[in-house]
Motif scaffolding. Structure first.
Motif, PDB file in Angstrom:
ATOM      1  N   GLN A 114      36.411  45.740  39.188  1.00  0.00           N
ATOM      2  CA  GLN A 114      37.276  45.192  40.224  1.00  0.00           C
ATOM      3  C   GLN A 114      38.721  45.457  39.845  1.00  0.00           C
ATOM      4  O   GLN A 114      39.221  44.944  38.842  1.00  0.00           O
ATOM      5  CB  GLN A 114      37.026  43.694  40.399  1.00  0.00           C
ATOM      6  CG  GLN A 114      35.837  43.399  41.305  1.00  0.00           C
ATOM      7  CD  GLN A 114      35.769  41.954  41.723  1.00  0.00           C
ATOM      8  OE1 GLN A 114      35.079  41.158  41.105  1.00  0.00           O
ATOM      9  NE2 GLN A 114      36.471  41.614  42.804  1.00  0.00           N
ATOM     10  N   GLY A 115      39.379  46.261  40.664  1.00  0.00           N
ATOM     11  CA  GLY A 115      40.751  46.639  40.380  1.00  0.00           C
ATOM     12  C   GLY A 115      41.731  45.533  40.704  1.00  0.00           C
ATOM     13  O   GLY A 115      41.356  44.435  41.132  1.00  0.00           O
ATOM     14  N   LYS A 116      42.996  45.838  40.536  1.00  0.00           N
ATOM     15  CA  LYS A 116      44.030  44.837  40.797  1.00  0.00           C
ATOM     16  C   LYS A 116      44.097  44.462  42.272  1.00  0.00           C
ATOM     17  O   LYS A 116      44.623  43.402  42.629  1.00  0.00           O
ATOM     18  CB  LYS A 116      45.383  45.361  40.303  1.00  0.00           C
ATOM     19  CG  LYS A 116      45.436  45.473  38.779  1.00  0.00           C
ATOM     20  CD  LYS A 116      46.749  46.052  38.276  1.00  0.00           C
ATOM     21  CE  LYS A 116      46.726  46.172  36.759  1.00  0.00           C
ATOM     22  NZ  LYS A 116      47.938  46.812  36.210  1.00  0.00           N
ATOM     23  N   HIS A 117      43.550  45.316  43.148  1.00  0.00           N
ATOM     24  CA  HIS A 117      43.487  44.999  44.579  1.00  0.00           C
ATOM     25  C   HIS A 117      42.223  44.209  44.921  1.00  0.00           C
ATOM     26  O   HIS A 117      41.952  43.960  46.101  1.00  0.00           O
ATOM     27  CB  HIS A 117      43.588  46.254  45.435  1.00  0.00           C
ATOM     28  CG  HIS A 117      42.603  47.340  45.099  1.00  0.00           C
ATOM     29  ND1 HIS A 117      41.487  47.150  44.331  1.00  0.00           N
ATOM     30  CD2 HIS A 117      42.592  48.661  45.442  1.00  0.00           C
ATOM     31  CE1 HIS A 117      40.813  48.276  44.217  1.00  0.00           C
ATOM     32  NE2 HIS A 117      41.476  49.210  44.873  1.00  0.00           N
ATOM     33  N   THR A 118      41.440  43.847  43.917  1.00  0.00           N
ATOM     34  CA  THR A 118      40.210  43.047  43.992  1.00  0.00           C
ATOM     35  C   THR A 118      39.018  43.833  44.530  1.00  0.00           C
ATOM     36  O   THR A 118      37.908  43.299  44.586  1.00  0.00           O
ATOM     37  CB  THR A 118      40.355  41.738  44.806  1.00  0.00           C
ATOM     38  OG1 THR A 118      40.416  42.021  46.206  1.00  0.00           O
ATOM     39  CG2 THR A 118      41.589  40.950  44.368  1.00  0.00           C
ATOM     40  N   ASN A 119      39.218  45.087  44.930  1.00  0.00           N
ATOM     41  CA  ASN A 119      38.116  45.915  45.378  1.00  0.00           C
ATOM     42  C   ASN A 119      37.512  46.664  44.194  1.00  0.00           C
ATOM     43  O   ASN A 119      38.133  46.785  43.135  1.00  0.00           O
ATOM     44  CB  ASN A 119      38.590  46.915  46.437  1.00  0.00           C
ATOM     45  CG  ASN A 119      38.942  46.238  47.736  1.00  0.00           C
ATOM     46  OD1 ASN A 119      38.074  45.766  48.457  1.00  0.00           O
ATOM     47  ND2 ASN A 119      40.230  46.167  48.040  1.00  0.00           N
ATOM     48  N   LEU A 120      36.309  47.182  44.391  1.00  0.00           N
ATOM     49  CA  LEU A 120      35.660  47.916  43.317  1.00  0.00           C
ATOM     50  C   LEU A 120      36.287  49.301  43.175  1.00  0.00           C
ATOM     51  O   LEU A 120      36.562  49.971  44.177  1.00  0.00           O
ATOM     52  CB  LEU A 120      34.158  48.050  43.586  1.00  0.00           C
ATOM     53  CG  LEU A 120      33.342  48.459  42.359  1.00  0.00           C
ATOM     54  CD1 LEU A 120      33.187  47.276  41.413  1.00  0.00           C
ATOM     55  CD2 LEU A 120      31.983  48.999  42.762  1.00  0.00           C
ATOM     56  N   VAL A 121      36.504  49.711  41.951  1.00  0.00           N
ATOM     57  CA  VAL A 121      37.026  51.044  41.652  1.00  0.00           C
ATOM     58  C   VAL A 121      36.032  51.751  40.738  1.00  0.00           C
ATOM     59  O   VAL A 121      35.529  51.161  39.786  1.00  0.00           O
ATOM     60  CB  VAL A 121      38.402  50.978  40.955  1.00  0.00           C
ATOM     61  CG1 VAL A 121      38.957  52.392  40.762  1.00  0.00           C
ATOM     62  CG2 VAL A 121      39.374  50.134  41.752  1.00  0.00           C
TER      63      VAL A 121
ATOM     64  N   LEU B 217      49.120  47.303  44.366  1.00  0.00           N
ATOM     65  CA  LEU B 217      49.890  46.084  44.601  1.00  0.00           C
ATOM     66  C   LEU B 217      51.209  46.379  45.300  1.00  0.00           C
ATOM     67  O   LEU B 217      51.608  45.688  46.247  1.00  0.00           O
ATOM     68  CB  LEU B 217      50.164  45.366  43.271  1.00  0.00           C
ATOM     69  CG  LEU B 217      48.967  45.056  42.372  1.00  0.00           C
ATOM     70  CD1 LEU B 217      49.436  44.352  41.099  1.00  0.00           C
ATOM     71  CD2 LEU B 217      47.934  44.209  43.112  1.00  0.00           C
ATOM     72  N   ASP B 218      51.871  47.414  44.831  1.00  0.00           N
ATOM     73  CA  ASP B 218      53.215  47.716  45.330  1.00  0.00           C
ATOM     74  C   ASP B 218      53.218  48.258  46.750  1.00  0.00           C
ATOM     75  O   ASP B 218      54.217  48.133  47.461  1.00  0.00           O
ATOM     76  CB  ASP B 218      53.907  48.711  44.394  1.00  0.00           C
ATOM     77  CG  ASP B 218      54.178  48.115  43.018  1.00  0.00           C
ATOM     78  OD1 ASP B 218      54.241  46.870  42.920  1.00  0.00           O
ATOM     79  OD2 ASP B 218      54.321  48.889  42.054  1.00  0.00           O
TER      80      ASP B 218
ATOM     81  N   TYR C 180      44.801  41.251  40.622  1.00  0.00           N
ATOM     82  CA  TYR C 180      43.424  40.764  40.678  1.00  0.00           C
ATOM     83  C   TYR C 180      43.279  39.506  41.540  1.00  0.00           C
ATOM     84  O   TYR C 180      42.240  38.849  41.509  1.00  0.00           O
ATOM     85  CB  TYR C 180      42.858  40.482  39.271  1.00  0.00           C
ATOM     86  CG  TYR C 180      43.005  41.652  38.325  1.00  0.00           C
ATOM     87  CD1 TYR C 180      42.145  42.752  38.417  1.00  0.00           C
ATOM     88  CD2 TYR C 180      43.994  41.662  37.354  1.00  0.00           C
ATOM     89  CE1 TYR C 180      42.285  43.835  37.544  1.00  0.00           C
ATOM     90  CE2 TYR C 180      44.147  42.734  36.487  1.00  0.00           C
ATOM     91  CZ  TYR C 180      43.287  43.820  36.590  1.00  0.00           C
ATOM     92  OH  TYR C 180      43.433  44.897  35.741  1.00  0.00           O
ATOM     93  N   THR C 181      44.302  39.171  42.320  1.00  0.00           N
ATOM     94  CA  THR C 181      44.257  37.982  43.179  1.00  0.00           C
ATOM     95  C   THR C 181      44.746  38.351  44.577  1.00  0.00           C
ATOM     96  O   THR C 181      45.871  38.828  44.735  1.00  0.00           O
ATOM     97  CB  THR C 181      45.141  36.854  42.623  1.00  0.00           C
ATOM     98  OG1 THR C 181      44.720  36.532  41.294  1.00  0.00           O
ATOM     99  CG2 THR C 181      45.036  35.612  43.491  1.00  0.00           C
ATOM    100  N   LEU C 182      43.899  38.126  45.579  1.00  0.00           N
ATOM    101  CA  LEU C 182      44.245  38.427  46.971  1.00  0.00           C
ATOM    102  C   LEU C 182      44.344  37.133  47.768  1.00  0.00           C
ATOM    103  O   LEU C 182      43.428  36.311  47.754  1.00  0.00           O
ATOM    104  CB  LEU C 182      43.178  39.324  47.601  1.00  0.00           C
ATOM    105  CG  LEU C 182      43.291  39.550  49.121  1.00  0.00           C
ATOM    106  CD1 LEU C 182      44.534  40.367  49.457  1.00  0.00           C
ATOM    107  CD2 LEU C 182      42.041  40.226  49.669  1.00  0.00           C
ATOM    108  N   ASP C 183      45.461  36.966  48.464  1.00  0.00           N
ATOM    109  CA  ASP C 183      45.600  35.876  49.437  1.00  0.00           C
ATOM    110  C   ASP C 183      45.295  36.489  50.802  1.00  0.00           C
ATOM    111  O   ASP C 183      46.149  37.137  51.416  1.00  0.00           O
ATOM    112  CB  ASP C 183      47.018  35.309  49.397  1.00  0.00           C
ATOM    113  CG  ASP C 183      47.181  34.091  50.313  1.00  0.00           C
ATOM    114  OD1 ASP C 183      46.315  33.870  51.178  1.00  0.00           O
ATOM    115  OD2 ASP C 183      48.182  33.369  50.150  1.00  0.00           O
TER     116      ASP C 183
END
Length: 379
Positions: A154-161, A197-198, A209-212
């Motif tokens: 799970q990448g920093k965008h919370t999706n699987l990479v 993220l950017d 690793y955290t999505l609102d």
């Protein structure tokens, strides 16, 4: 584990490849306290917005054993849906509607579930074990399980990479009472990279690793009911269903196109469709156009609502006539977004004249839109 387990795993891999899956790996069915804790924290912070089912199904979702106590192994399967080209340049074509890559063909839930049932049925016949299949809509933490099985992380965008397929993977699972040898888990390879993220246009990641979800364009265009909050409308651009920005920015995508044949080719009419055509859709035409598509599940009203925001962001005055017609729509959310779009497409005096005759709507949310735009223009 024994030789029989190895043979069954080889059998599963062969069947998975035959059905078009790119990966097939095994995780042990057991508690996942770290993933369950992250889920609980997201629920507590309200990050899931209107998706009340996340809290309602937390107990079953928190562990494979809570969902099915008899399960011993989870077979995780992944299908590459990497696009033929980067979807982001379409964001600059303001008269076009940008649909998330995954939604440009048949509903992947239907496609993958059918394939999982084929594989699971053959496994049950061969082994005598019990099996159950799950795809996305079931209370399964697919991404943590896929990481546990070694498909990716799970990448920093919370999706699987994945190192082989980047961020473009559909996931599905087969739970079974079989004791299969688990595969090694995958470690995080994001490093110091912040590309996902950017690039987010609405700052939906309060931390890596955290999505609102309440700030995520995918959530806003698909799950959110009613009008879109004002602070996110301009940032939506021409994204009318989902958002691929954080996925497309992932550097690991460079390997995706080299790794497997793309199984779900985008419909030509959904690659760069005209906004004007979508603004004219009534419910019957919407259902016909998106029959078999995941887009159908949001319904015509939410879809046209999204298109009106894209129209307001387009700067294309030729769309004003279509937007004006939607001031008569039966949906208050559609009428509200038509007001917002027209305030950006019409000259000030023309909008002011329209407001004087149309601002006494029967619904409060529509009247608020008129009032705010009138005040902005100092009418």
């Amino acid at each position: 584990m024994n030789q029989g387990s190895d043979k069954l795993k080889a059998f599963l891999l062969k069947e998975a490849r035959a059905e078009g899956f790119s990966e097939c790996r095994i995780a042990r069915a057991e508690d996942m306290p770290k993933a369950a804790q992250a889920l609980a924290e997201g629920i507590a912070r309200g990050h899931f917005g209107e998706m009340a089912w996340m809290a309602e199904t937390f107990e079953r979702r928190s562990s494979p054993l809570k969902l099915w106590p008899e399960a011993r192994s989870v077979i995780m399967l992944a299908m590459n849906y990497g696009p033929e080209e980067d979807p982001r340049p379409l964001l600059a074509q303001k008269d076009r509607a940008n649909i998330s890559v995954y939604a440009r063909n048949r509903d992947y839930h239907d496609v993958i579930k059918g394939k999982l049932k084929q594989i699971a049925g053959k496994l049950a016949a061969r082994s005598g074990a019990e099996v159950k299949v799950f795809v996305d809509t079931a209370p399964v933490m697919e991404k943590p399980l896929a990481e546990k099985a070694g498909i990716g992380w799970q990448g920093k965008h919370t999706n699987l990479v994945s190192r082989q397929f980047g961020s473009w993977l559909f996931l599905g699972s087969i739970f079974t009472t079989l004791e299969l040898e688990p595969d090694a888990s995958e470690r995080d390879h994001c490093g110091s990279c912040r590309a996902c993220l950017d690039i987010c246009p609405t700052n939906a990641f309060p931390a890596p690793y955290t999505l609102d979800a309440r700030r995520c364009i995918s959530y806003l265009t698909i799950e959110h009911h009613g009008v879109i909050p004002l602070e996110f409308r301009t940032a939506m651009g021409n994204r009318i269903y989902g958002c691929d920005d954080c996925l497309a920015a992932c550097p690991w995508n460079k390997f995706a196109a080299q790794s497997a044949e793309i199984k779900l080719i985008a419909r030509d009419d959904l690659k760069a469709p005209l906004l004007a055509d979508f603004l004219a859709l009534d419910d019957t035409a919407f259902r016909a156009l998106f029959s078999g598509s995941p887009i159908k599940r949001i319904g015509r009203n939410r879809f046209v609502r999204n298109c009106l925001i894209a129209a307001g962001n387009s700067g294309d005055e030729t769309l004003a006539a279509r937007c004006r017609l939607l001031l008569e729509d039966e949906s208050p959310a559609v009428r509200s977004m038509a007001v917002w779009a027209l305030a950006r497409l019409l000259p000030g005096r023309e909008f002011a004249a329209l407001a004087r005759t149309r601002s006494h709507d029967s619904e409060e949310i529509v009247r608020r839109e008129w009032k705010r735009e009138e005040e902005t223009l100092c009418i």
